[in-house]
Write a protein that holds these residues in place. Structure first.
Motif, PDB file in Angstrom:
ATOM      1  N   GLU A  25     -12.792   2.016  -5.101  1.00  0.00           N
ATOM      2  CA  GLU A  25     -11.931   1.559  -4.007  1.00  0.00           C
ATOM      3  C   GLU A  25     -10.548   1.169  -4.520  1.00  0.00           C
ATOM      4  OE1 GLU A  25     -15.207  -0.377  -0.901  1.00  0.00           O
ATOM      5  OE2 GLU A  25     -14.336  -1.612  -2.495  1.00  0.00           O
ATOM      6  N   ASP A  26     -10.520   0.533  -5.678  1.00  0.00           N
ATOM      7  CA  ASP A  26      -9.258   0.066  -6.241  1.00  0.00           C
ATOM      8  C   ASP A  26      -8.292   1.204  -6.532  1.00  0.00           C
ATOM      9  OD1 ASP A  26      -7.561  -2.044  -7.520  1.00  0.00           O
ATOM     10  OD2 ASP A  26      -7.987  -0.866  -9.326  1.00  0.00           O
ATOM     11  N   ILE A  27      -8.809   2.354  -6.917  1.00  0.00           N
ATOM     12  CA  ILE A  27      -7.944   3.511  -7.159  1.00  0.00           C
ATOM     13  C   ILE A  27      -7.189   3.866  -5.881  1.00  0.00           C
ATOM     14  CG2 ILE A  27      -7.898   5.975  -7.709  1.00  0.00           C
ATOM     15  CD1 ILE A  27      -8.401   4.293 -10.169  1.00  0.00           C
ATOM     16  N   LEU A  28      -7.894   3.912  -4.767  1.00  0.00           N
ATOM     17  CA  LEU A  28      -7.241   4.239  -3.489  1.00  0.00           C
ATOM     18  C   LEU A  28      -6.253   3.159  -3.082  1.00  0.00           C
ATOM     19  CD1 LEU A  28     -10.179   5.751  -1.403  1.00  0.00           C
ATOM     20  CD2 LEU A  28      -8.180   6.945  -2.275  1.00  0.00           C
ATOM     21  N   GLU A  29      -6.596   1.907  -3.315  1.00  0.00           N
ATOM     22  CA  GLU A  29      -5.679   0.825  -2.961  1.00  0.00           C
ATOM     23  C   GLU A  29      -4.385   0.921  -3.763  1.00  0.00           C
ATOM     24  OE1 GLU A  29      -7.834  -2.866  -3.273  1.00  0.00           O
ATOM     25  OE2 GLU A  29      -9.418  -2.168  -1.913  1.00  0.00           O
ATOM     26  N   ARG A  30      -4.490   1.242  -5.034  1.00  0.00           N
ATOM     27  CA  ARG A  30      -3.280   1.384  -5.863  1.00  0.00           C
ATOM     28  C   ARG A  30      -2.436   2.576  -5.419  1.00  0.00           C
ATOM     29  NH1 ARG A  30      -4.411  -0.626 -11.954  1.00  0.00           N
ATOM     30  NH2 ARG A  30      -6.117  -2.079 -11.535  1.00  0.00           N
ATOM     31  N   LEU A  31      -3.091   3.575  -4.883  1.00  0.00           N
ATOM     32  CA  LEU A  31      -2.373   4.745  -4.369  1.00  0.00           C
ATOM     33  C   LEU A  31      -1.847   4.523  -2.957  1.00  0.00           C
ATOM     34  CD1 LEU A  31      -4.792   7.544  -5.627  1.00  0.00           C
ATOM     35  CD2 LEU A  31      -2.459   7.139  -6.454  1.00  0.00           C
ATOM     36  N   GLY A  32      -2.265   3.420  -2.333  1.00  0.00           N
ATOM     37  CA  GLY A  32      -1.812   3.106  -0.979  1.00  0.00           C
ATOM     38  C   GLY A  32      -2.457   3.956   0.095  1.00  0.00           C
ATOM     39  N   ILE A  33      -3.674   4.442  -0.169  1.00  0.00           N
ATOM     40  CA  ILE A  33      -4.382   5.306   0.786  1.00  0.00           C
ATOM     41  C   ILE A  33      -5.370   4.472   1.588  1.00  0.00           C
ATOM     42  CG2 ILE A  33      -5.857   7.333   1.079  1.00  0.00           C
ATOM     43  CD1 ILE A  33      -3.111   7.972  -0.119  1.00  0.00           C
ATOM     44  N   ALA A  34      -5.222   4.461   2.908  1.00  0.00           N
ATOM     45  CA  ALA A  34      -6.170   3.743   3.757  1.00  0.00           C
ATOM     46  C   ALA A  34      -7.550   4.390   3.642  1.00  0.00           C
ATOM     47  CB  ALA A  34      -5.702   3.762   5.208  1.00  0.00           C
ATOM     48  N   TYR A  35      -8.598   3.564   3.642  1.00  0.00           N
ATOM     49  CA  TYR A  35      -9.953   4.091   3.516  1.00  0.00           C
ATOM     50  C   TYR A  35     -10.941   3.192   4.238  1.00  0.00           C
ATOM     51  CZ  TYR A  35     -10.866   0.410   0.051  1.00  0.00           C
ATOM     52  OH  TYR A  35     -11.039  -0.810  -0.565  1.00  0.00           O
TER      53      TYR A  35
END
Length: 430
Positions: A307-317
């Motif tokens: 999840e943290d990878i997506l958060e750092r990329l700014g991608i809503a999930y």
């Protein structure tokens, strides 16, 4: 693989757990085969004892000069030897049948897994980020002006056929940057050991990680017998095969960036446009080998890493726990992370994080030695995408797209792109 002793002790519970997956009861068939196998083993042992007893008497009869008794006993020994060999062969055949039957039965779901028939019954457990708004109709990744020249499906089809893509230029570099960013984060911050495993594996590795015998059609096999890995879960998990690990050595945490190959059997007509569903793709995979008491916490840890990878990329999930009817064959519990894709106006899977309990460990005989000196126990194994690189590329391109066909890229990728943060409408990094 299932523990036959647990099925003997509570066949009703075993069938009830399978029923939650929508599978038919099988305990009666298993136990009948197991009983026949055990009966043959017992009969062979009895005949072996009789053979041994007669063998001892042969010498005594010969010493006494009792020729008739000597011949009778010698014939008895010969008959018993043949009888033992036949029953041992029958027991071996029954054992192989039982092992094959157990190997084709799905893992039992954990108690907290929601019941359900398909993906519509999955339960959302987390949601992060705001779905971006656009003052234009967002395009799918392959339609974006700055992307299209570097994402060539026609040439890939000429080379390899359908469901392949040829990436080039800036898009290929962004794809590579994503993989490097993921791997560096998992190694430097999440404590995983970077690993570069083979992507050609033997039958034993596929079997040990529950990809065989039931799902061979989902993978590719070379003409000389190797399998192309569906994910690096296979070689990373199989590292523990046939080992008895010291408890102090656990957990073992691995990360690898590899090519992956899937035949996509049964997916005809699904996601045929773009690069969402390909025969060849790349993933950064996470695998953990843990003490049974810690596997549930380890799954939560792995989920946060993804999840943290997506958060750092700014991608809503959003994160969902899969219901019993949607869960994979080897999993006890699976969480899917679904990234928002504006071009599809939907959340789509970008990672699955699963615990298999001791299901895989039993198949590959992976155990640990308790610190207190007790008997070796089976480890627990877990796997998760951290993340699927191609799908992450899709999410970055679609979420960052602008009306003029350019793409604003996440700041965390700038160090991997020479400080550049924009894919221009003509396909250049600036």
């Amino acid at each position: 693989m299932h523990d036959i002793r647990a099925i003997r002790e509570n066949p009703t519970a075993f069938d009830a757990a399978l029923a939650r997956r929508g599978d038919a009861p099988v305990s009666s068939d298993i136990l009948a085969l197991d009983e026949a196998r055990r009966a043959k083993i017992a009969a062979a042992e009895t005949a072996q004892a009789e053979q041994n007893k007669a063998s001892k008497l042969v010498g005594a009869a010969k010493a006494k000069g009792d020729e008739a008794e000597f011949e009778r006993l010698r014939a008895l020994v010969s008959d018993k030897k043949a009888e033992v060999a036949a029953m041992q062969a029958q027991a071996k055949t029954l054992d192989a049948e039982l092992t094959d039957m157990l190997a084709r039965i799905a893992n039992l779901p954990a108690d907290d897994v929601p019941d359900g028939a398909d993906e519509s019954d999955n339960v959302e457990v987390n949601r992060w980020g705001d779905v971006p708004g656009f003052d234009f109709t967002p395009k799918e990744h392959y339609e974006i002006a700055g992307v299209a020249p570097s994402m060539d499906f026609d040439t890939a089809a000429k080379i390899s056929g359908a469901r392949f893509v040829l990436l080039s230029g800036a898009v290929a570099r962004i794809h590579r940057a994503l993989a490097q960013f993921m791997l560096d984060t998992h190694v430097d911050e999440n404590g995983l050991t970077e690993t570069n495993p083979p992507v050609l594996v033997r039958d034993e590795a596929m079997y040990g990680t529950d990809k065989l015998p039931k799902f061979g059609e989902d993978s590719y096999r070379t003409t000389n017998g190797w399998w192309l890995v569906p994910t690096s879960e296979v070689p990373l998990t199989y590292i523990a095969a046939d080992h008895v690990i010291e408890e102090s050595y656990l957990p073992r945490r691995y990360a690898a960036h590899t090519l992956c190959f899937r035949s996509e059997a049964g997916s005809a007509g699904r996601d045929t446009s773009g690069m969402l569903r390909q025969h060849q793709f790349e993933k950064v995979e996470m695998v953990s080998v843990t003490h049974p008491d810690h596997s549930d916490d380890e799954q939560k840890r792995m989920l946060r890493c993804a999840e943290d990878i997506l958060e750092r990329l700014g991608i809503a999930y959003r994160t969902v726990i899969l219901c019993t009817g949607d869960m994979g064959f080897g999993a006890r519990r699976t969480y899917d992370i679904e990234a928002w894709l504006p071009g599809q106006n939907a959340y789509r899977e970008i990672s699955s994080v699963s615990t298999t309990g001791d299901f895989q460990a039993r198949r590959m005989n992976a155990r640990f030695k308790p610190a207190d000196g007790g008997k070796p126990q089976f480890v627990h194994t877990l796997n998760g995408s951290g993340l699927a690189v191609g799908r992450c590329l899709i999410a970055v391109l679609e979420n960052g797209q602008k009306a003029d066909g350019s793409v604003l890229l996440p700041d965390v990728l700038a160090p991997y792109l020479g400080g550049k943060t924009l894919l221009s409408a003509d396909g250049a990094l600036i």
